[in-house]
Design an enzyme around this catalytic site. Structure first.
Site, mmCIF file in Angstrom:
data_model
loop_
_atom_site.group_PDB
_atom_site.id
_atom_site.type_symbol
_atom_site.label_atom_id
_atom_site.label_comp_id
_atom_site.label_asym_id
_atom_site.label_seq_id
_atom_site.Cartn_x
_atom_site.Cartn_y
_atom_site.Cartn_z
ATOM 1 C CG HIS A 286 35.536 55.572 71.135
ATOM 2 N ND1 HIS A 286 35.560 56.871 71.577
ATOM 3 C CD2 HIS A 286 34.324 55.082 71.508
ATOM 4 C CE1 HIS A 286 34.435 57.152 72.199
ATOM 5 N NE2 HIS A 286 33.651 56.084 72.170
ATOM 6 C CG ASP B 45 30.177 53.629 71.281
ATOM 7 O OD1 ASP B 45 31.304 54.033 71.644
ATOM 8 O OD2 ASP B 45 29.154 54.336 71.367
ATOM 9 C CG HIS C 50 31.640 58.488 68.911
ATOM 10 N ND1 HIS C 50 31.481 57.211 68.432
ATOM 11 C CD2 HIS C 50 31.546 58.378 70.257
ATOM 12 C CE1 HIS C 50 31.280 56.374 69.434
ATOM 13 N NE2 HIS C 50 31.322 57.059 70.562
ATOM 14 N NE ARG D 198 29.515 67.197 76.076
ATOM 15 C CZ ARG D 198 29.717 65.947 75.644
ATOM 16 N NH1 ARG D 198 30.814 65.290 76.006
ATOM 17 N NH2 ARG D 198 28.848 65.357 74.853
HETATM 18 O O1 LIG Z 1 30.694 62.149 76.047
HETATM 19 C C1 LIG Z 1 30.399 61.961 74.879
HETATM 20 O O2 LIG Z 1 29.842 62.803 74.184
HETATM 21 C C2 LIG Z 1 30.781 60.655 74.216
HETATM 22 C C3 LIG Z 1 30.869 59.491 75.148
HETATM 23 C C4 LIG Z 1 31.231 58.225 74.427
HETATM 24 O O3 LIG Z 1 31.483 58.212 73.265
HETATM 25 C C5 LIG Z 1 31.305 56.944 75.164
HETATM 26 O O4 LIG Z 1 31.108 56.926 76.399
HETATM 27 O O5 LIG Z 1 31.575 55.910 74.503
HETATM 28 FE FE LIG Z 2 31.502 56.164 72.461
#
Ligand SMILES: O=C(O)CCC(=O)C(=O)O
Ligand SMILES: [Fe+2]
Length: 351
Positions: A227, A229, A284, A294
């Site tokens: 996605h 942001d 990403h 994690r």
């Molecule tokens: O957890 C991650 O590394 C990415 C999180 C992410 O892309 C988001 O919360 O929009």
């Molecule tokens: Fe994100």
């Protein structure tokens, strides 16, 4: 942050007809010894390429920082930032509080579940609604004070959690504004050129705590699907466990390896619009692993809800025709809640 801001963003999610509880309530991950069919993705997540150079790292104290930021945003839509001034103590505190929250038993976390009408609280990532398979992750969203939900989790012990979350948002708002300024400077834009933002009193932001539990079959699971942001920029603190990847045209998925104490900065869709496509919006995703739980903490910094965002005319010329029509962040979030990764196409001018 005032309640008006809060309401406007939640309204975008309220109107999304695709919301249902299956896409809000996470699995009890601890009891899953095998990857359930509901969480088994047919696309393999194990493919990734190694590239000589990874995502650029920018030391904010470096005299070349502005130039490096421009290069990184044009090529990657992402960079990691060090010497940013956010105290390491605060980073350790937010990591501790985030682990404390996600370490609670599932039935307790569900006391703070986000309702379909709201955008804050505990639940699956909102983008889950766009996929038939579920993510191997859980999240907790905060706007301003998390008091309402934190009290449900810890009736008598929520003060530290709330204080850390509020302090963190204050620090990251300052850092977001600083980095945004450097991004504009790097493109030769002055305050006058981005008046719609510099005159604004109410930027909006959302804090998203993410948790990716240990997974029995990580190659068939997805932590968070690809996605971009919707923000102007996102500051992601990913602690010390890898899992984040960024997509590069003609290269593929590139791991973004954690650097101690650094933030990952993502260019969001709103920034991509303002700079008329000069900066990439980072595509990403997050993968999971079999040995380590994690967590990551994403701070989404966006423009005021009802200000028209459009490409800066300073970045439009014969070689760079205007790409997007004006859009408010409110309108854009509504569109993203329906069209997801295609939302930018809906405001793009035909060429
Ligand atoms: O957890 C991650 O590394 C990415 C999180 C992410 O892309 C988001 O919360 O929009
Ligand atoms: Fe994100």
């Amino acid at each position: 942050m005032n309640n008006n801001n809060n309401n406007s963003v939640s309204a975008s999610f309220k109107t999304n007809p695709m919301m249902n509880l299956d896409h809000i309530i996470p699995l009890d991950f601890k009891t899953a010894l095998k990857l359930p069919e509901s969480h088994s993705w047919s696309t393999t997540t194990s493919t990734h390429v190694e590239v000589d150079a990874g995502v650029p790292v920018v030391d904010l104290g470096d005299p070349e920082a502005v130039t490096l930021i421009r290069g990184a945003c044009e090529k990657w839509g992402m960079f990691q930032v060090t010497s940013h001034g956010v105290p390491i103590k605060l980073l350790n505190q937010i990591e501790f509080q985030t682990k404390r929250l996600f370490g609670l038993p599932t039935n307790q976390k569900l006391l703070a579940v986000r309702s379909p009408e709201e955008c804050t609280g505990y639940g699956l990532p909102r983008i889950s609604t766009f996929f038939s398979k579920l993510f191997w992750s859980e999240g907790f969203s905060i706007m301003g004070s998390p008091l309402h939900h934190a009290r449900q989790l810890w009736p008598n012990h929520h003060f530290d959690f709330c204080n850390v979350m509020v302090e963190y948002q204050k620090e990251l708002m300052g850092l977001s504004e600083r980095i945004l300024g450097l991004m504009f400077t790097s493109m030769g834009l002055t305050q006058e050129d981005v008046k719609c933002l510099s005159e604004s009193k109410h930027p909006q932001a959302l804090l998203q705590l993410n948790s990716y539990p240990v997974c029995p079959d990580p190659t068939r699971a997805m932590g968070l699907a690809p996605h971009t942001d919707s923000s102007l920029l996102t500051l992601l603190y990913q602690t010390n466990i890898s899992g984040l990847q960024v997509f590069r045209e003609n290269v593929g998925w590139v791991p973004v390896n954690p650097i101690s104490g650094a933030f990952v900065v993502n260019v969001g869709d709103m920034m991509h619009i303002i700079c008329n496509g000069r900066f990439k919006t980072a595509l990403h995703r997050a993968l999971v692993n079999q040995t380590h739980h994690r967590i990551s903490i994403a701070y989404f910094y966006g423009p005021p809800k009802d200000v028209n965002i459009s490409p800066s005319i300073r970045l439009v010329d014969r070689d760079h025709p205007i790409l997007y029509r004006p859009v408010t962040w409110k309108e854009y979030l509504d569109s993203k809640a329906t069209h997801f990764n295609k939302a930018l196409d809906f405001i793009r001018f035909e060429v």
